[in-house]
Design an enzyme around this catalytic site. Structure first.
Site, PDB file in Angstrom:
ATOM      1  N   GLN A 132      49.358  30.364 147.063  1.00  0.00           N
ATOM      2  CA  GLN A 132      50.378  30.070 148.071  1.00  0.00           C
ATOM      3  C   GLN A 132      50.221  31.004 149.265  1.00  0.00           C
ATOM      4  O   GLN A 132      49.891  32.177 149.088  1.00  0.00           O
ATOM      5  CB  GLN A 132      51.770  30.244 147.452  1.00  0.00           C
ATOM      6  CG  GLN A 132      52.881  29.639 148.289  1.00  0.00           C
ATOM      7  CD  GLN A 132      54.236  29.713 147.598  1.00  0.00           C
ATOM      8  OE1 GLN A 132      54.712  30.779 147.250  1.00  0.00           O
ATOM      9  NE2 GLN A 132      54.857  28.571 147.397  1.00  0.00           N
ATOM     10  N   SER A 135      54.796  33.717 152.332  1.00  0.00           N
ATOM     11  CA  SER A 135      55.398  34.994 152.731  1.00  0.00           C
ATOM     12  C   SER A 135      54.493  35.780 153.673  1.00  0.00           C
ATOM     13  O   SER A 135      53.268  35.681 153.608  1.00  0.00           O
ATOM     14  CB  SER A 135      55.651  35.868 151.508  1.00  0.00           C
ATOM     15  OG  SER A 135      56.619  35.293 150.683  1.00  0.00           O
ATOM     16  N   GLU A 250      60.380  22.909 142.043  1.00  0.00           N
ATOM     17  CA  GLU A 250      59.987  24.205 141.522  1.00  0.00           C
ATOM     18  C   GLU A 250      61.122  24.843 140.735  1.00  0.00           C
ATOM     19  O   GLU A 250      60.930  25.402 139.676  1.00  0.00           O
ATOM     20  CB  GLU A 250      59.573  25.109 142.690  1.00  0.00           C
ATOM     21  CG  GLU A 250      58.943  26.408 142.227  1.00  0.00           C
ATOM     22  CD  GLU A 250      58.711  27.381 143.372  1.00  0.00           C
ATOM     23  OE1 GLU A 250      59.164  27.100 144.500  1.00  0.00           O
ATOM     24  OE2 GLU A 250      58.096  28.427 143.126  1.00  0.00           O
ATOM     25  N   GLU A 363      69.970  39.050 145.861  1.00  0.00           N
ATOM     26  CA  GLU A 363      71.018  39.193 146.875  1.00  0.00           C
ATOM     27  C   GLU A 363      71.080  37.951 147.771  1.00  0.00           C
ATOM     28  O   GLU A 363      72.160  37.443 148.079  1.00  0.00           O
ATOM     29  CB  GLU A 363      70.763  40.451 147.725  1.00  0.00           C
ATOM     30  CG  GLU A 363      70.982  41.769 146.978  1.00  0.00           C
ATOM     31  CD  GLU A 363      69.909  42.066 145.923  1.00  0.00           C
ATOM     32  OE1 GLU A 363      68.775  41.551 146.050  1.00  0.00           O
ATOM     33  OE2 GLU A 363      70.212  42.804 144.968  1.00  0.00           O
TER      34      GLU A 363
END
Lengths: 382, 326
Positions: A132, A135, A250, A363
């Site tokens: 992937q 990010s 996913e 978070e």
């Protein structure tokens, strides 16, 4: 009514026969060895397991039949992954994970005929491995701020920038790459989802060792990498919606195996610790046993109940992440001084620290639950 | 076999109707001034107690799954525990061939209290006008005739609802409930605990959305948001397990006892934790008796006493490994 979970009754329905077939095949074929850590041998181990599954008709269990998958119903998927976990089959979170559970389903949903016919059979048979490329160093939880660019030049995209936390990039053949293709665009707009051939000139992979001491993820640098425009999946500049297509997949289907596997780990801890009733350890293990059973109930609900919103997955995702860490922390207490020696439980314990970080931190998940499910006021945006 | 866990149209209709009936007859505001037991007539007239009874016994022919969803609503409205005991006592009466007794209970004319064993006998919940009590000893449920027993009033935690101490040395040995009925009781108690967990969550979220400090609704602060998210996660966990257990009991599955034990192990803690968080999010007013937050906490403590988690580790898990650890 519901999926039968009985383990030792005579088969009285097609579902029971299916369960027994799955169990028998797994017991005869699951490798005795644990998956190796070193990247190249890990690739060989994972692809050979996938190709064994493929040859026997057990790969692509959630893929539609027309694309070479098994097209199992949701109920049968649960049965398959329950038996998969109970037989201690290799973790699905290996180098074939992105291809089978992310890139493949994205191609099925948004790819064109050529892309599908070339890539899908290679993914399912273990012939090609995907990683992937979403990010970036400056775009983690805030993925939409990503800055790697693709400039259109004739019939190519010229890509410059860098990606990070790309698992198995060092041994992957292809990458699902999310880049900014519209100059000056902001946030979710102007992105494209691109198939990147990892052998192209201009790509450099720098391995990153994780806190468990193994190297399966990497940083990837792109220096004028020329990718044909025919590798764009979906429309150019519509990459965000392509990426979101499989988010629900996913969180539901792909997570199922890992969630059910956690139940087996707790059973192992109970066997290992042999706790007496009414002791602190007995209570702790009874709590964990209850919690993994609840996670299983949530898995059934996520897979078998229609409707809902894509955000509902956050409730289960977070339950799994924090519970997985508690299970492994408890294991460290049970193992005692031997935790000082590296072994499968110690390794998994250290790996479990990623659970509350990867794919959106705990978070961020809580913000999503509060804002998107409960409707609380959004954070003020700077 | 159907593999869809979505609520059916029939389920939606009965729950909508129940919601309207509960809003009309059992609004939370009733608990602010008075603290008596709730009258059971509106519930009995609605057919709430007979929902899962077979049609030949005067029931509506629904199942434990729908009954559990109804009791989630009862939990949200903090209805007296006599509404929890009625459908269980009716099952016990029916199982022991006492059809008239069952009918009286279903119609709300015979009242059955709940009870908790204590060192010197029983604590009787909502037992002021009750004719019978459900007694749990050694995992067995029995009906106890209260006719000749002296009841000593105590000041109660609950909603200050009637609480009596009954000195009891021996239990009358009459027929005990079937395993299915004992499991159903625990499912309904847990369903009401889920109602509390959901009710506390919604009250807290509503307050956090409107209460302003520092010029913003307090629900826009992450500290409050994450408390609310945790309440939602806990309620979802309990809700999923409630479905799982109710369906396992309904289907007589091999793992029914396991699923019920799991349910009982988590339900009290989740209801109590959501009730506590709800009080905290309300701040000063949450500590006062003028907000409703404390009502959820107290009812959670009452129902927690009725939950029997059993010994989960002694039961067989449906996820037992089929292959040894290498």
């Amino acid at each position: 009514m519901m999926v039968r979970t009985s383990s030792d009754q005579a088969p009285d329905s097609e579902d029971e026969i299916f369960r027994l077939n799955a169990r028998n095949w797994l017991l005869a074929n699951v490798p005795d060895k644990h998956a190796p850590h070193e990247e190249k041998t890990a690739r060989d181990f994972a692809t050979s397991w996938l190709s064994n599954c493929h040859a026997a008709g057990w790969s692509g269990v959630s893929w539609p039949k027309e694309y070479g998958g098994q097209g199992f119903s949701p109920a049968r998927l649960i049965v398959w992954y329950e038996e998969y976990a109970r037989a201690r089959a290799p973790s699905v979170l290996d180098c074939t994970f992105v291809g089978v559970n992310h890139a493949g389903p994205t191609l099925i949903a948004c790819g064109n005929a050529e892309q599908k016919s070339f890539h899908l059979p290679r993914i399912l048979s273990g012939q090609s491995v995907w990683c992937q490329g979403f990010s970036e160093a400056g775009a983690g939880s805030d993925l939409a701020s990503l800055r790697t660019v693709g400039r259109v030049e004739g019939d190519h995209l010229v890509v410059n920038g860098q990606k990070i936390w790309s698992s198995y990039a060092g041994v992957a053949d292809y990458q699902e790459l999310l880049i900014r293709t519209e100059q000056g665009s902001k946030r979710h707009k102007g992105l494209s989802w691109v198939i990147c051939d990892m052998s192209l000139p201009g790509i450099t992979v720098r391995p990153i060792r994780n806190m468990a001491g193994v190297t399966h993820f990497a940083e990837v640098f792109y220096d004028d990498v020329r990718i044909p425009l025919s590798s764009v999946v979906g429309e150019l500049n519509d990459g965000w919606s392509v990426a979101m297509t499989t988010l629900g997949f996913e969180r539901k289907t792909a997570a199922m195996a890992l969630q059910l596997e956690l139940s087996v780990k707790v059973e192992d801890l109970i066997t290992k610790a042999r706790p007496k009733p009414n002791t602190a350890m007995g209570e702790k293990l009874a709590d964990l046993r209850a919690e993994v059973a609840v996670l299983r109930a949530m898995t059934y609900r996520a897979v078998l109940r229609g409707g809902g919103t894509p955000f509902d997955g956050s409730l289960m995702r977070l339950t799994f992440a924090e519970l997985a860490q508690r299970v492994h922390r408890t294991a460290m207490g049970i193992i005692g001084p031997e935790v000082l020696v590296d072994g499968p439980w110690v390794h998994d314990y250290l790996e479990s620290y990623s659970e509350t970080i990867a794919g959106g931190t705990a978070e961020i998940q809580r913000n999503i639950i509060a804002e998107r499910i409960l409707g609380l006021p959004r954070e003020p945006r700077p | 076999m159907t593999f869809d866990l979505s609520p059916t149209e029939d389920q939606r209709q009965i729950l909508d109707a129940a919601q309207a009936m509960l809003d009309a007859h059992y609004p939370l505001s009733r608990l602010r001034d008075s603290a008596g037991s709730d009258a059971l007539k509106p519930l009995a007239d609605f057919g709430a107690f007979a929902l899962a009874m077979p049609e030949q016994s005067g029931g509506a022919g629904f199942t434990l799954v729908e009954e559990a969803l109804l009791h989630v609503l009862l939990g949200r409205h903090l209805v007296s525990v006599t509404a929890l005991t009625a459908p269980i006592a009716a099952r016990i009466a029916e199982e022991s061939g006492r059809s008239e007794l069952a009918t009286g209970i279903l119609e709300g004319t015979i009242i059955v209290a709940a009870s908790v064993a204590c060192s010197d006998g029983l604590l009787l919940l909502d037992g002021e006008n009750a004719d019978f009590a459900i007694v749990r000893t050694g995992g067995q449920l029995r009906l106890l005739d209260l006719a000749d027993l002296a009841r000593h009033p105590e000041t109660a935690l609950g909603q200050g609802r009637p609480l009596h101490r009954v000195a009891l040395t021996t239990h009358a040995s009459n027929t005990s409930a079937s395993e299915g009925t004992a499991n159903a009781e625990q499912v309904l108690i847990s369903a009401q605990l889920l109602g509390i967990a959901e009710g506390a969550r919604d009250l807290a979220v509503g307050y956090a959305s409107t209460r302003e400090q520092f010029g913003r609704p307090i629900g826009s602060f992450q500290a409050i948001k994450h408390h609310c998210a945790n309440m939602a996660i806990r309620a979802e966990q309990l809700s999923a397990q409630l479905d799982m257990a109710a369906m396992a009991v309904r289907g007589g599955h091999e793992d029914a006892g396991f699923q019920v034990a799991v349910l009982c192990r988590i339900a009290p803690g989740i209801a109590l934790e959501n009730a506590r968080t709800c009080i905290q999010i309300h701040g000063g007013i949450g500590f006062s008796a003028e907000a409703d937050a404390h009502l959820f906490l107290k009812q959670a403590h009452v129902l927690a006493q009725l939950c029997d988690p059993g010994e989960l580790l002694s039961l067989k898990s449906p996820m037992t490994p089929t292959r040894k650890e290498s």
